[in-house]
Design an enzyme around this catalytic site. Structure first.
Site, mmCIF file in Angstrom:
data_model
loop_
_atom_site.group_PDB
_atom_site.id
_atom_site.type_symbol
_atom_site.label_atom_id
_atom_site.label_comp_id
_atom_site.label_asym_id
_atom_site.label_seq_id
_atom_site.Cartn_x
_atom_site.Cartn_y
_atom_site.Cartn_z
ATOM 1 N N GLY A 48 0.781 -1.244 0.000
ATOM 2 C CA GLY A 48 0.000 0.000 0.000
ATOM 3 C C GLY A 48 0.807 1.285 0.000
ATOM 4 C CB SER A 49 4.291 2.239 -0.863
ATOM 5 O OG SER A 49 4.458 2.001 -2.230
ATOM 6 C CG ASN A 51 -3.582 -0.325 -12.537
ATOM 7 O OD1 ASN A 51 -3.402 -0.489 -11.329
ATOM 8 N ND2 ASN A 51 -2.931 -1.039 -13.444
ATOM 9 C CG HIS A 106 1.961 -1.508 -15.443
ATOM 10 N ND1 HIS A 106 1.573 -2.748 -14.991
ATOM 11 C CD2 HIS A 106 3.012 -1.716 -16.259
ATOM 12 C CE1 HIS A 106 2.362 -3.669 -15.514
ATOM 13 N NE2 HIS A 106 3.252 -3.065 -16.299
ATOM 14 C CD GLU A 159 4.857 2.328 -9.059
ATOM 15 O OE1 GLU A 159 3.806 2.074 -8.462
ATOM 16 O OE2 GLU A 159 5.725 1.456 -9.281
HETATM 17 C C1 GAR Z 1 3.381 -0.881 -7.467
HETATM 18 O O1 GAR Z 1 4.706 -0.881 -7.931
HETATM 19 C C2 GAR Z 1 2.410 -0.892 -8.626
HETATM 20 O O2 GAR Z 1 2.866 -0.171 -9.736
HETATM 21 C C3 GAR Z 1 2.362 -2.361 -8.934
HETATM 22 O O3 GAR Z 1 2.333 -2.996 -7.683
HETATM 23 C C4 GAR Z 1 3.061 -2.196 -6.755
HETATM 24 C C5 GAR Z 1 2.192 -1.982 -5.537
HETATM 25 O O4 GAR Z 1 2.944 -1.358 -4.541
HETATM 26 N N1 GAR Z 1 1.226 -2.696 -9.736
HETATM 27 C C6 GAR Z 1 1.264 -3.588 -10.712
HETATM 28 O O5 GAR Z 1 2.247 -4.256 -10.962
HETATM 29 C C7 GAR Z 1 -0.048 -3.728 -11.481
HETATM 30 N N2 GAR Z 1 0.128 -4.515 -12.667
HETATM 31 P P1 GAR Z 1 2.243 -0.667 -3.301
HETATM 32 O O6 GAR Z 1 1.327 -1.721 -2.677
HETATM 33 O O7 GAR Z 1 3.373 -0.323 -2.395
HETATM 34 O O8 GAR Z 1 1.483 0.537 -3.789
#
Ligand code: GAR
Length: 209
Positions: A13-14, A108, A110, A180
């Site tokens: 969940g960052s 979303n 990515h 991100e």
């Molecule tokens: C993030 O890097 C996001 O871009 C990726 O999962 C991670 C979640 O991190 N999403 C994907 O790969 C979707 N295809 P988070 O839980 O720390 O936000």
């Protein structure tokens, strides 16, 4: 538009946290009113708890069919008067009825420059491993609209990072994650300011009024 956001998250969940930080810093004018996860152990649940945001664990396998799963999601979204969905590391396909109801109001993030290194099974570290295996010189992050397929929706914001000679999937992931955390709140603020116009496969960002 007064964004009433539901965050969908499966992991730590960052990005969720970065969105909350942007709201606190008033860089993003929005409210997160609900967190939905498919994993009871997701870090996102702790983040929601600490911020006193209602959260729901909704796992598809607990429903007899896809229609019931979709109905459960829609019921939660309606209950909390959600008008915008933010997928932040959500590793499940969104049922088509939800996509239809939230068309152009579901996004979303990515961890690559789509349409490269996207699609089913391309998530998390697998993406960075593939970028390195291909020998790319740049990677980055993409915020995009969600449609009925994996990672095929129109890009809203993309930002590059360099790929360095000594990168590992971990070091590259960390560099991408930093952008991100910048572009997700920025993209959401564009929606809040009603500056996003969808024209077919193009998104026009309108000037600030
Ligand atoms: C993030 O890097 C996001 O871009 C990726 O999962 C991670 C979640 O991190 N999403 C994907 O790969 C979707 N295809 P988070 O839980 O720390 O936000």
């Amino acid at each position: 538009m007064n964004l009433r956001i539901a965050i969908f998250a499966s992991g730590r969940g960052s990005n969720f946290q970065a969105i909350l930080a942007a709201i606190s810093a008033q860089r993003l004018k929005a409210q997160v009113v609900l967190c939905i996860t498919n994993r009871p152990e997701a870090g996102a649940l702790q983040i929601a708890g600490a911020a006193q945001i209602p959260a729901a664990v909704i796992e598809e396998k607990h429903f007899v069919n896809g229609a019931d799963y979709e109905a459960a999601l829609l019921a939660q979204l309606a209950k909390h008067e959600v008008n915008f969905i933010v997928l932040a590391g959500f590793m499940r396909k969104i049922p088509s009825g939800v996509v239809r109801q939230f068309r152009h109001r579901i996004v979303n993030i990515h961890p690559a420059l789509l349409p490269s290194f996207g699609g089913k099974g391309m998530y998390g570290h697998r993406v960075h491993e593939a970028v390195l295996a291909h020998g790319c010189k740049v990677s980055g992050a993409t915020v995009h609209l969600v449609d009925e397929e994996y990672d095929t929706g129109v890009p809203i914001l993309q930002r590059c990072v360099p790929v360095l000679d000594d990168d590992t999937p971990e070091t590259l992931a960390a560099r991408v994650l930093e952008v991100e955390h910048q572009i997700y709140p920025e993209a959401l603020q564009l929606f809040a300011e009603e500056r996003i116009r969808v024209e077919g496969r193009r998104i026009k960002i309108l000037p600030k009024s």
